[in-house]
Design a protein around this motif. Structure first.
Motif, PDB file in Angstrom:
ATOM      1  N   ASP A 286       0.768  -1.208  -0.173  1.00  0.00           N
ATOM      2  CA  ASP A 286       0.059  -0.057   0.156  1.00  0.00           C
ATOM      3  C   ASP A 286       0.933   1.293   0.073  1.00  0.00           C
ATOM      4  O   ASP A 286       0.295   2.309   0.053  1.00  0.00           O
ATOM      5  CB  ASP A 286      -1.083  -0.130   1.286  1.00  0.00           C
ATOM      6  CG  ASP A 286      -1.975  -1.267   0.908  1.00  0.00           C
ATOM      7  OD1 ASP A 286      -2.453  -1.422  -0.050  1.00  0.00           O
ATOM      8  OD2 ASP A 286      -2.424  -1.873   2.211  1.00  0.00           O
ATOM      9  N   CYS A 293       1.164  -5.552 -10.090  1.00  0.00           N
ATOM     10  CA  CYS A 293       0.803  -4.441 -10.868  1.00  0.00           C
ATOM     11  C   CYS A 293       1.747  -4.445 -11.985  1.00  0.00           C
ATOM     12  O   CYS A 293       1.591  -3.873 -12.920  1.00  0.00           O
ATOM     13  CB  CYS A 293       1.088  -3.334  -9.873  1.00  0.00           C
ATOM     14  SG  CYS A 293      -0.076  -3.075  -8.416  1.00  0.00           S
TER      15      CYS A 293
ATOM     16  N   ARG B  42       0.898   2.097  -9.151  1.00  0.00           N
ATOM     17  CA  ARG B  42      -0.005   0.777  -8.730  1.00  0.00           C
ATOM     18  C   ARG B  42      -1.132   0.883  -9.721  1.00  0.00           C
ATOM     19  O   ARG B  42      -1.664   1.877 -10.356  1.00  0.00           O
ATOM     20  CB  ARG B  42      -0.757   1.162  -7.137  1.00  0.00           C
ATOM     21  CG  ARG B  42       0.200   1.080  -6.086  1.00  0.00           C
ATOM     22  CD  ARG B  42      -0.402   1.584  -4.935  1.00  0.00           C
ATOM     23  NE  ARG B  42      -1.286   0.388  -4.548  1.00  0.00           N
ATOM     24  CZ  ARG B  42      -1.874   0.198  -3.217  1.00  0.00           C
ATOM     25  NH1 ARG B  42      -1.700   1.479  -2.406  1.00  0.00           N
ATOM     26  NH2 ARG B  42      -2.588  -0.687  -2.860  1.00  0.00           N
ATOM     27  N   PRO B  44      -4.878   0.252 -10.323  1.00  0.00           N
ATOM     28  CA  PRO B  44      -6.125   0.219  -9.681  1.00  0.00           C
ATOM     29  C   PRO B  44      -6.823  -0.936 -10.096  1.00  0.00           C
ATOM     30  O   PRO B  44      -7.709  -1.437  -9.067  1.00  0.00           O
ATOM     31  CB  PRO B  44      -6.810   1.445 -10.126  1.00  0.00           C
ATOM     32  CG  PRO B  44      -6.203   2.005 -11.336  1.00  0.00           C
ATOM     33  CD  PRO B  44      -4.766   1.193 -11.263  1.00  0.00           C
ATOM     34  N   ASN B  45      -6.602  -1.882 -10.956  1.00  0.00           N
ATOM     35  CA  ASN B  45      -7.173  -3.070 -11.379  1.00  0.00           C
ATOM     36  C   ASN B  45      -6.428  -4.199 -10.878  1.00  0.00           C
ATOM     37  O   ASN B  45      -6.639  -5.363 -11.026  1.00  0.00           O
ATOM     38  CB  ASN B  45      -7.452  -3.218 -12.734  1.00  0.00           C
ATOM     39  CG  ASN B  45      -8.470  -2.161 -13.110  1.00  0.00           C
ATOM     40  OD1 ASN B  45      -9.377  -1.809 -12.628  1.00  0.00           O
ATOM     41  ND2 ASN B  45      -7.906  -1.576 -14.210  1.00  0.00           N
ATOM     42  N   CYS B  49      -3.674  -5.718  -4.988  1.00  0.00           N
ATOM     43  CA  CYS B  49      -3.661  -4.404  -3.962  1.00  0.00           C
ATOM     44  C   CYS B  49      -4.475  -3.592  -4.930  1.00  0.00           C
ATOM     45  O   CYS B  49      -4.445  -2.193  -4.268  1.00  0.00           O
ATOM     46  CB  CYS B  49      -2.248  -4.244  -3.933  1.00  0.00           C
ATOM     47  SG  CYS B  49      -1.338  -3.271  -5.280  1.00  0.00           S
ATOM     48  N   GLY B  50      -5.295  -3.914  -5.753  1.00  0.00           N
ATOM     49  CA  GLY B  50      -6.158  -2.994  -6.530  1.00  0.00           C
ATOM     50  C   GLY B  50      -7.288  -2.388  -5.705  1.00  0.00           C
ATOM     51  O   GLY B  50      -7.426  -2.839  -4.462  1.00  0.00           O
ATOM     52  N   GLN B  51      -8.333  -1.878  -6.289  1.00  0.00           N
ATOM     53  CA  GLN B  51      -9.455  -1.364  -5.462  1.00  0.00           C
ATOM     54  C   GLN B  51     -10.522  -2.441  -5.372  1.00  0.00           C
ATOM     55  O   GLN B  51     -11.338  -2.530  -4.287  1.00  0.00           O
ATOM     56  CB  GLN B  51     -10.193  -0.169  -6.132  1.00  0.00           C
ATOM     57  CG  GLN B  51      -9.468   1.068  -6.123  1.00  0.00           C
ATOM     58  CD  GLN B  51      -9.572   1.849  -7.178  1.00  0.00           C
ATOM     59  OE1 GLN B  51     -10.366   1.718  -8.266  1.00  0.00           O
ATOM     60  NE2 GLN B  51      -8.643   3.200  -7.224  1.00  0.00           N
ATOM     61  N   ASN B  52     -10.390  -3.438  -6.194  1.00  0.00           N
ATOM     62  CA  ASN B  52     -11.510  -4.601  -5.884  1.00  0.00           C
ATOM     63  C   ASN B  52     -10.733  -5.625  -5.916  1.00  0.00           C
ATOM     64  O   ASN B  52     -10.690  -6.724  -6.983  1.00  0.00           O
ATOM     65  CB  ASN B  52     -12.665  -4.530  -7.010  1.00  0.00           C
ATOM     66  CG  ASN B  52     -13.483  -3.332  -6.741  1.00  0.00           C
ATOM     67  OD1 ASN B  52     -14.231  -3.000  -5.631  1.00  0.00           O
ATOM     68  ND2 ASN B  52     -13.410  -2.481  -7.805  1.00  0.00           N
TER      69      ASN B  52
END
Ligand SMILES: [Zn+2]
Lengths: 306, 92
Positions: A286, A293, B42, B44-45, B49-52
Motif C-alpha cells: 500500500d 501491478c 499501482r 487500480p485493477n 492490491c487494487g481497489q477490488n
C-alpha cells in the motif's frame, strides 16, 4: 584569559535552561524537539534520556545537521551535569540555531528526579569495533546498528542473487537471517553463487550458506530452511520476519512471495537477473505497486527463461 | 550487482533512512553497463492490491488451481512481452 567559571557564566547568559520535569512534560506531550546527548558514547551506553541521539561534544558542530536540519527547530542538549552541554548549546547558537536550551543539572539531575532512562543492550567490544565504520555514518550510527542486530530478514533463494545479498547483510550485522533454498550445490552454480565452495558440491545450499555466514560474522543467527517455498509453508515462515528479500529464480515463487508478503503487510525487496540484465525494486504494501501491478499474468512457459 | 542493490535497500528499510526503491524499478544491463530507472504506478485493477481485489488469501496457489498457479482473472490482460519490460506504465 577567561576562566572556566567566566565561560560558563557567559554561556548561561545566552542559553536558556530548563529542569528535568519541564523536559519530561514536553516529551510526554509529544512536542517536536530534538534531544541531543552530548556526552561520550560510553556514557550514553550506560543510560540515556529517550529519545535522545548521541552526538559527542567534540563532533557536535560537524554532525548536528544530521539530527536537526532546520535551524529553528527546538533543540535540548544535555550532558552529565549540565556544564559541557551549556557550552555546547552556546556553540550551536553561534552556528545559527535559534532555539537551543540546556537541561539544567544534566542527566544526573534527571536520574535523581526519579525520571525514566533508556539503556540499550550492550554491544560487546568486538561488536563496537566490527561496526565502528557504521557508527561513523550519520544515518546508521550506533542506534541503527542495534536495529540491524535486532532485525530478522528472510532471504528466498541462496543462488546468484541471494549469495551477494546474504554476504552483505551478514557483514552489516543483520541479527537474524533466514535462508530458504531447496536445492543442493552443483558445480555449475559455483561460477556465480559465491556463498558456496567447491567442497560444498552435493550439499544443501542452505547448509553451505550457513557455514559461510557464520564464518563471516558470528553475530548473525542463521535460520536455514532446506525446502522450497510453497503455499503450505509460506505463511508460517514469513510471519517471524521483518523483511523479505526475493532472490528466487522462477515466476511461481515470485507470485507466491508477492501475494504472501502483501497479505501479511511485509515489505518485499525484489530482484531478478537474466543473463546480463537485472532489475530491482521494493514492494511495500500500500505504499507502492506490487509484483502483480507489474506483471498481471505470468509470461507463458517457454517465452521467458526463468 | 542486483543482489547488492537488494542488500542496500534492505539495510535502508531496516534502519529507516534514505529513499527506498518503492515505486521505482531499477534496471541494469551489464553489457552496456547502463542503469535505468522506471517509475512504477499501482494498478487500480490489480487483483491483489487494487481497489477490488480478487486475491484475498493464497488459495490460488493451491495445487489443483489448474496450472493457473499465478494467473488470475479473465480480464484479458496479456502477459508482458519480455521479461525486462514490465507491464506497469512508466510514470515519466
Ligand atoms: Zn498490485
Amino acid at each position: 584569559m577567561k576562566t572556566l567559571r567566566e565561560m560558563l557564566a557567559e554561556a548561561r547568559r545566552v542559553v536558556p535552561e530548563q529542569g528535568p520535569a519541564e523536559l519530561k512534560a514536553q516529551l510526554d506531550r509529544g512536542e517536536a524537539l530534538v534531544l541531543i546527548d552530548v556526552r561520550d558514547p560510553d556514557e550514553y551506553r550506560d543510560g540515556y534520556i529517550d529519545p535522545a541521539v548521541n552526538i559527542s561534544r567534540g563532533f557536535l558542530e560537524f554532525r548536528v545537521a544530521s539530527a536537526a536540519a532546520d535551524p529553528n527547530v527546538p533543540i535540548v542538549l544535555y550532558c552529565q551535569t549540565g556544564l559541557r552541554s551549556v557550552l555546547a548549546a552556546k556553540a550551536l547558537k553561534e552556528l545559527g540555531f535559534t532555539n537551543v536550551t540546556n537541561l539544567a543539572g544534566g542527566y544526573q539531575r534527571w536520574v535523581q528526579s526519579g525520571l525514566p532512562i533508556a539503556k540499550d543492550s550492550p554491544l560487546n567490544t568486538d561488536q563496537i569495533q566490527r561496526y565502528s565504520r557504521h557508527f561513523l555514518l550519520g544515518p546508521i550510527g550506533e542506534k541503527g546498528q542495534r536495529k540491524l542486530l535486532g532485525s530478522k530478514v528472510l532471504l528466498i533463494g541462496a543462488g546468484g542473487l541471494g549469495s551477494p545479498t546474504a554476504y552483505y547483510l551478514a557483514a552489516a550485522g543483520v541479527g537474524t537471517l533466514g535462508i530458504m533454498d531447496g536445492d543442493r550445490v552443483d558445480i555449475t552454480n559455483l561460477q556465480r553463487q559465491i556463498l558456496h565452495k567447491t567442497s560444498d558440491i552435493g550439499r544443501p545450499k542452505v547448509e553451505s550458506a550457513t557455514e559461510t555466514i557464520r564464518a563471516l560474522n558470528p553475530d548473525v543467527t542463521v535460520v536455514p530452511y532446506p525446502v522450497r517455498l510453497t503455499v503450505d509453508n509460506v505463511e508460517e515462515i514469513l510471519k517471524d520476519y521483518d523483511l523479505v528479500i526475493d532472490g528466487s529464480d522462477n515466476f511461481e515463487t515470485r507470485y507466491l512471495v508477492n501475494d504472501a508478503c502483501y497479505l501479511q503487510g511485509k515489505t518485499n525487496v525484489h530482484g531478478s537477473i537474466f543473463q546480463f540484465e537485472g532489475m530491482a525494486t521494493v514492494f511495500a504494501p500500500d505504499r507502492g505497486p506490487c509484483y502483480r501491478c507489474l506483471y498481471p499474468t505470468p509470461p507463458p512457459p517457454g517465452l521467458v527463461p526463468s | 550487482m542486483i543482489g547488492l542493490v537488494q542488500a542496500t535497500e534492505a539495510i535502508k528499510l531496516l534502519v529507516g533512512f534514505g529513499e527506498p526503491l518503492i515505486g521505482r524499478l531499477l534496471t541494469y544491463d551489464a553489457i552496456g553497463m547502463n542503469f535505468r530507472e522506471v517509475k512504477l504506478r499501482r494498478d487500480p485493477n490489480c487483483p491483489l492490491c487494487g481497489q477490488n481485489p480478487r486475491i484475498k488469501d493464497l488459495s490460488i496457489h493451491m495445487e489443483g488451481a489448474g496450472g493457473q498457479v499465478c494467473a488470475v482473472g479473465d480480464d484479458g490482460q496479456g502477459a508482458p512481452a519480455a521479461s525486462s519490460a514490465p507491464a506497469a506504465k512508466p510514470g515519466g
